[in-house]
Design a protein around this motif. Structure first.
Motif, PDB file in Angstrom:
ATOM      1  N   VAL A  56       0.840  -1.211   0.000  1.00  0.00           N
ATOM      2  CA  VAL A  56       0.000   0.000   0.000  1.00  0.00           C
ATOM      3  C   VAL A  56       0.869   1.253   0.000  1.00  0.00           C
ATOM      4  O   VAL A  56       0.674   2.158  -0.823  1.00  0.00           O
ATOM      5  CB  VAL A  56      -0.966  -0.002   1.211  1.00  0.00           C
ATOM      6  N   PHE A  57       1.840   1.316   0.911  1.00  0.00           N
ATOM      7  CA  PHE A  57       2.691   2.500   0.973  1.00  0.00           C
ATOM      8  C   PHE A  57       3.605   2.600  -0.240  1.00  0.00           C
ATOM      9  O   PHE A  57       3.890   3.690  -0.726  1.00  0.00           O
ATOM     10  CB  PHE A  57       3.489   2.538   2.281  1.00  0.00           C
ATOM     11  N   THR A  62       5.135   5.626  -5.014  1.00  0.00           N
ATOM     12  CA  THR A  62       5.499   5.679  -6.431  1.00  0.00           C
ATOM     13  C   THR A  62       4.783   6.799  -7.172  1.00  0.00           C
ATOM     14  O   THR A  62       5.203   7.167  -8.268  1.00  0.00           O
ATOM     15  CB  THR A  62       5.220   4.341  -7.149  1.00  0.00           C
ATOM     16  N   ARG A  63       3.737   7.332  -6.602  1.00  0.00           N
ATOM     17  CA  ARG A  63       3.064   8.478  -7.222  1.00  0.00           C
ATOM     18  C   ARG A  63       3.916   9.745  -7.131  1.00  0.00           C
ATOM     19  O   ARG A  63       3.770  10.656  -7.919  1.00  0.00           O
ATOM     20  CB  ARG A  63       1.721   8.736  -6.557  1.00  0.00           C
ATOM     21  N   TYR A  64       4.800   9.798  -6.134  1.00  0.00           N
ATOM     22  CA  TYR A  64       5.588  11.000  -5.887  1.00  0.00           C
ATOM     23  C   TYR A  64       7.089  10.806  -6.086  1.00  0.00           C
ATOM     24  O   TYR A  64       7.801  11.774  -6.311  1.00  0.00           O
ATOM     25  CB  TYR A  64       5.337  11.501  -4.457  1.00  0.00           C
ATOM     26  N   VAL A  65       7.574   9.569  -5.949  1.00  0.00           N
ATOM     27  CA  VAL A  65       9.007   9.300  -6.035  1.00  0.00           C
ATOM     28  C   VAL A  65       9.253   8.264  -7.132  1.00  0.00           C
ATOM     29  O   VAL A  65       8.683   7.170  -7.078  1.00  0.00           O
ATOM     30  CB  VAL A  65       9.543   8.765  -4.675  1.00  0.00           C
ATOM     31  N   PRO A  66      10.102   8.582  -8.115  1.00  0.00           N
ATOM     32  CA  PRO A  66      10.386   7.611  -9.178  1.00  0.00           C
ATOM     33  C   PRO A  66      11.034   6.331  -8.631  1.00  0.00           C
ATOM     34  O   PRO A  66      11.773   6.361  -7.638  1.00  0.00           O
ATOM     35  CB  PRO A  66      11.362   8.361 -10.087  1.00  0.00           C
ATOM     36  N   TYR A  69      14.795   6.159  -7.789  1.00  0.00           N
ATOM     37  CA  TYR A  69      15.191   6.748  -6.513  1.00  0.00           C
ATOM     38  C   TYR A  69      14.923   5.788  -5.357  1.00  0.00           C
ATOM     39  O   TYR A  69      15.705   5.696  -4.411  1.00  0.00           O
ATOM     40  CB  TYR A  69      14.468   8.064  -6.265  1.00  0.00           C
ATOM     41  N   MET A  70      13.799   5.095  -5.429  1.00  0.00           N
ATOM     42  CA  MET A  70      13.465   4.139  -4.369  1.00  0.00           C
ATOM     43  C   MET A  70      14.486   3.007  -4.310  1.00  0.00           C
ATOM     44  O   MET A  70      14.859   2.550  -3.232  1.00  0.00           O
ATOM     45  CB  MET A  70      12.059   3.582  -4.561  1.00  0.00           C
ATOM     46  N   LYS A  71      14.932   2.556  -5.478  1.00  0.00           N
ATOM     47  CA  LYS A  71      15.957   1.498  -5.504  1.00  0.00           C
ATOM     48  C   LYS A  71      17.247   1.975  -4.856  1.00  0.00           C
ATOM     49  O   LYS A  71      17.864   1.254  -4.071  1.00  0.00           O
ATOM     50  CB  LYS A  71      16.221   1.059  -6.941  1.00  0.00           C
ATOM     51  N   VAL A  72      17.651   3.194  -5.172  1.00  0.00           N
ATOM     52  CA  VAL A  72      18.884   3.742  -4.592  1.00  0.00           C
ATOM     53  C   VAL A  72      18.723   3.931  -3.086  1.00  0.00           C
ATOM     54  O   VAL A  72      19.610   3.567  -2.301  1.00  0.00           O
ATOM     55  CB  VAL A  72      19.273   5.071  -5.285  1.00  0.00           C
TER      56      VAL A  72
END
Length: 100
Positions: A56-57, A62-66, A69-72
């Motif tokens: 859910v989170f 993912t709507r706000y952060v590509p 970036y999340m992977k990094v």
């Protein structure tokens, strides 16, 4: 339903969870209390809830952060946690080896 994503998620998490703290905690609880069914059910529910929250989170983020970036960020967190655990555990290991 996308079965490819379903099985990819299953195998990635299955392999990632083998021998982790959760599995060792369940193992320890069963050896301590000798009641595998309630421990299995409680641990399973906890994993379902944690995974649901992650989905859910993750979807919301993912709507706000590509994704790149999340992977990094995830990689940096894993390296940071690993370094912290090494710094915390190595002195204890060296101390035990010195006694052995």
């Amino acid at each position: 339903m996308d079965l490819k994503l379903f099985f990819m998620a299953f195998w990635l998490l299955f392999l990632a969870e083998l021998g982790d703290k959760t599995q060792l905690t369940v193992f320890t609880l069963v050896t301590q209390y000798n009641k595998p069914i309630p421990i299995f059910l409680g641990a399973s529910l906890a994993l379902v809830v944690v995974t649901f929250l992650g989905a859910v989170f993750g979807h919301a983020v993912t709507r706000y952060v590509p994704a790149v970036y999340m992977k990094v960020i995830a990689g940096v967190l894993f390296v940071g946690i690993g370094a912290f655990l090494l710094v915390e555990g190595l002195p204890q290991l060296l101390q035990q080896l010195g006694r052995g």
